[in-house]
Design a protein around this motif. Structure first.
Motif, mmCIF file in Angstrom:
data_model
loop_
_atom_site.group_PDB
_atom_site.id
_atom_site.type_symbol
_atom_site.label_atom_id
_atom_site.label_comp_id
_atom_site.label_asym_id
_atom_site.label_seq_id
_atom_site.Cartn_x
_atom_site.Cartn_y
_atom_site.Cartn_z
ATOM 1 N N GLN A 129 0.830 -1.219 0.000
ATOM 2 C CA GLN A 129 0.000 0.000 0.000
ATOM 3 C C GLN A 129 0.860 1.263 0.000
ATOM 4 O O GLN A 129 0.565 2.221 -0.712
ATOM 5 C CB GLN A 129 -0.979 -0.002 1.178
ATOM 6 C CG GLN A 129 -2.052 -1.078 1.073
ATOM 7 C CD GLN A 129 -2.823 -1.024 -0.255
ATOM 8 O OE1 GLN A 129 -3.106 0.035 -0.800
ATOM 9 N NE2 GLN A 129 -3.160 -2.195 -0.772
ATOM 10 N N GLU B 30 1.017 4.192 -2.845
ATOM 11 C CA GLU B 30 0.880 5.610 -2.489
ATOM 12 C C GLU B 30 2.054 6.427 -3.023
ATOM 13 O O GLU B 30 1.874 7.543 -3.504
ATOM 14 C CB GLU B 30 0.772 5.769 -0.971
ATOM 15 C CG GLU B 30 -0.543 5.298 -0.400
ATOM 16 C CD GLU B 30 -0.558 5.268 1.122
ATOM 17 O OE1 GLU B 30 0.353 5.863 1.754
ATOM 18 O OE2 GLU B 30 -1.460 4.634 1.676
ATOM 19 N N ARG C 138 1.657 6.987 -6.768
ATOM 20 C CA ARG C 138 0.638 8.024 -6.998
ATOM 21 C C ARG C 138 1.191 9.399 -6.651
ATOM 22 O O ARG C 138 1.000 10.360 -7.398
ATOM 23 C CB ARG C 138 -0.611 7.736 -6.166
ATOM 24 C CG ARG C 138 -1.666 8.839 -6.312
ATOM 25 C CD ARG C 138 -2.909 8.541 -5.517
ATOM 26 N NE ARG C 138 -3.643 7.468 -6.152
ATOM 27 C CZ ARG C 138 -4.324 6.539 -5.481
ATOM 28 N NH1 ARG C 138 -4.374 6.562 -4.167
ATOM 29 N NH2 ARG C 138 -4.963 5.594 -6.129
ATOM 30 N N GLN D 299 -9.584 7.953 -8.768
ATOM 31 C CA GLN D 299 -8.728 6.898 -8.236
ATOM 32 C C GLN D 299 -9.588 5.697 -7.868
ATOM 33 O O GLN D 299 -10.760 5.836 -7.521
ATOM 34 C CB GLN D 299 -7.961 7.391 -7.017
ATOM 35 C CG GLN D 299 -8.845 7.726 -5.817
ATOM 36 C CD GLN D 299 -8.027 8.185 -4.631
ATOM 37 O OE1 GLN D 299 -6.892 7.793 -4.452
ATOM 38 N NE2 GLN D 299 -8.621 9.038 -3.802
ATOM 39 N N LYS D 300 -8.973 4.556 -7.949
ATOM 40 C CA LYS D 300 -9.670 3.318 -7.598
ATOM 41 C C LYS D 300 -8.621 2.340 -7.074
ATOM 42 O O LYS D 300 -7.606 2.099 -7.727
ATOM 43 C CB LYS D 300 -10.359 2.750 -8.844
ATOM 44 C CG LYS D 300 -11.065 1.445 -8.623
ATOM 45 C CD LYS D 300 -11.691 0.980 -9.940
ATOM 46 C CE LYS D 300 -12.194 -0.429 -9.827
ATOM 47 N NZ LYS D 300 -12.651 -0.940 -11.124
ATOM 48 N N ARG D 301 -8.866 1.817 -5.889
ATOM 49 C CA ARG D 301 -7.998 0.763 -5.332
ATOM 50 C C ARG D 301 -8.749 -0.553 -5.434
ATOM 51 O O ARG D 301 -9.958 -0.600 -5.198
ATOM 52 C CB ARG D 301 -7.668 1.063 -3.881
ATOM 53 C CG ARG D 301 -6.734 2.235 -3.777
ATOM 54 C CD ARG D 301 -5.795 2.046 -2.654
ATOM 55 N NE ARG D 301 -4.873 3.165 -2.652
ATOM 56 C CZ ARG D 301 -3.740 3.127 -2.037
ATOM 57 N NH1 ARG D 301 -3.390 2.087 -1.366
ATOM 58 N NH2 ARG D 301 -2.943 4.175 -2.067
ATOM 59 N N GLN E 125 -4.033 -0.155 -8.126
ATOM 60 C CA GLN E 125 -4.776 1.101 -8.194
ATOM 61 C C GLN E 125 -4.839 1.561 -9.651
ATOM 62 O O GLN E 125 -3.959 1.244 -10.448
ATOM 63 C CB GLN E 125 -4.116 2.193 -7.343
ATOM 64 C CG GLN E 125 -2.733 2.602 -7.809
ATOM 65 C CD GLN E 125 -2.030 3.524 -6.818
ATOM 66 O OE1 GLN E 125 -2.409 3.651 -5.673
ATOM 67 N NE2 GLN E 125 -0.970 4.181 -7.296
ATOM 68 N N ASP F 72 -5.566 5.274 -11.669
ATOM 69 C CA ASP F 72 -5.676 6.706 -11.471
ATOM 70 C C ASP F 72 -5.824 7.420 -12.803
ATOM 71 O O ASP F 72 -5.321 6.945 -13.835
ATOM 72 C CB ASP F 72 -4.407 7.274 -10.804
ATOM 73 C CG ASP F 72 -4.189 6.771 -9.391
ATOM 74 O OD1 ASP F 72 -5.177 6.419 -8.730
ATOM 75 O OD2 ASP F 72 -3.021 6.743 -8.957
#
Length: 185
Positions: A101, A105, A108, A120-122, A131, A133
Motif C-alpha cells: 500500500q 501511495e 501516486r 482513483q480506484k484501489r 490502483q 488513477d
C-alpha cells in the motif's frame, strides 16, 4: 489475365481514380501493418503487456533508499500524440520494502507532484494490491495520465499513458492498459 492498361480490361473504362484508390488502400494497409501490436513478455519477469506498436526498451540498475533495484522502462510513442509506458521495478528480497500500500501511495504521489487527481480506484488485480488513477497534469499542454499500478511480492508494475486531454478513453490507450496481465514468474 488481361493487363489493366489493355483496352480489353474492364478497368480501362473506369476513371484513373480507381488505380489511385487501389494504391492508397495498399499504402494504408502497409501503414497499419507497420503499427502491428507487439507483445512484451520478458522471460521469467512475471508479466505481459501488448504495445500498439514497436516500443523502446531501457533497463538499468538503480539505487533507492531501500537499496538496489532493477528498473525496466518500455515506451511507445503514440502517433496521435503522447506516449504509453510500462515501468517494472524489482527490489532485492521477497517483498517491496515499504509494503504494497505504501508503494502504491508513493507511485501516486510521484504523479501528483505536477498534477491533480481526477479519479482513483484501489482494488485487487489478479489477487494483488492495485490502483487505477487519472491525473490532470499542470505541465505545458495540460496532458492527462491514465494509469494502472500493481504490486506483487518485490515487484511494482506501472502501466500508464500520458496523452492530450480528451484522449483518455482512446482505443489504443485503453487497449494498452487493459492488455497488462501478471503471469507466473
Amino acid at each position: 489475365m488481361i493487363p489493366i492498361g489493355s483496352s480489353r480490361s474492364p478497368c480501362a473504362r473506369l476513371p484513373r481514380i480507381v488505380p489511385l484508390s487501389a494504391i492508397l488502400t495498399a499504402l494504408f494497409m502497409m501503414a497499419g501493418a507497420a503499427r502491428a501490436e507487439v507483445e512484451f513478455k520478458p522471460q521469467g519477469q512475471g508479466y505481459r503487456v501488448v504495445f500498439p506498436g514497436p516500443p523502446k526498451v531501457r533497463a538499468e540498475d538503480v539505487r533507492t533508499r531501500f537499496g538496489p533495484s532493477g528498473v525496466v522502462t518500455v515506451e511507445w510513442a503514440r502517433p496521435a500524440g503522447g506516449s504509453c509506458y510500462l515501468v517494472h521495478t524489482r527490489y532485492l528480497g521477497s517483498t517491496v520494502p515499504e509494503g504494497p500500500q505504501k508503494a502504491l501511495e508513493r507511485v501516486r504521489f510521484g504523479r501528483l507532484v505536477k498534477g491533480t487527481l481526477r479519479s482513483q480506484k484501489r482494488f485487487e488485480f489478479e489477487g494483488h494490491p492495485a490502483q487505477q488513477d487519472v491525473v490532470d497534469t499542470t505541465l505545458p499542454g495540460r496532458q492527462v495520465i491514465v494509469s494502472l499500478d500493481a504490486v506483487r511480492a518485490a515487484d511494482i508494475f506501472s502501466v500508464y499513458c500520458i496523452v492530450d486531454r480528451g484522449q483518455e478513453a482512446a482505443g489504443d490507450v485503453q487497449g494498452f492498459i487493459g492488455s497488462f496481465t501478471l503471469t507466473p514468474p
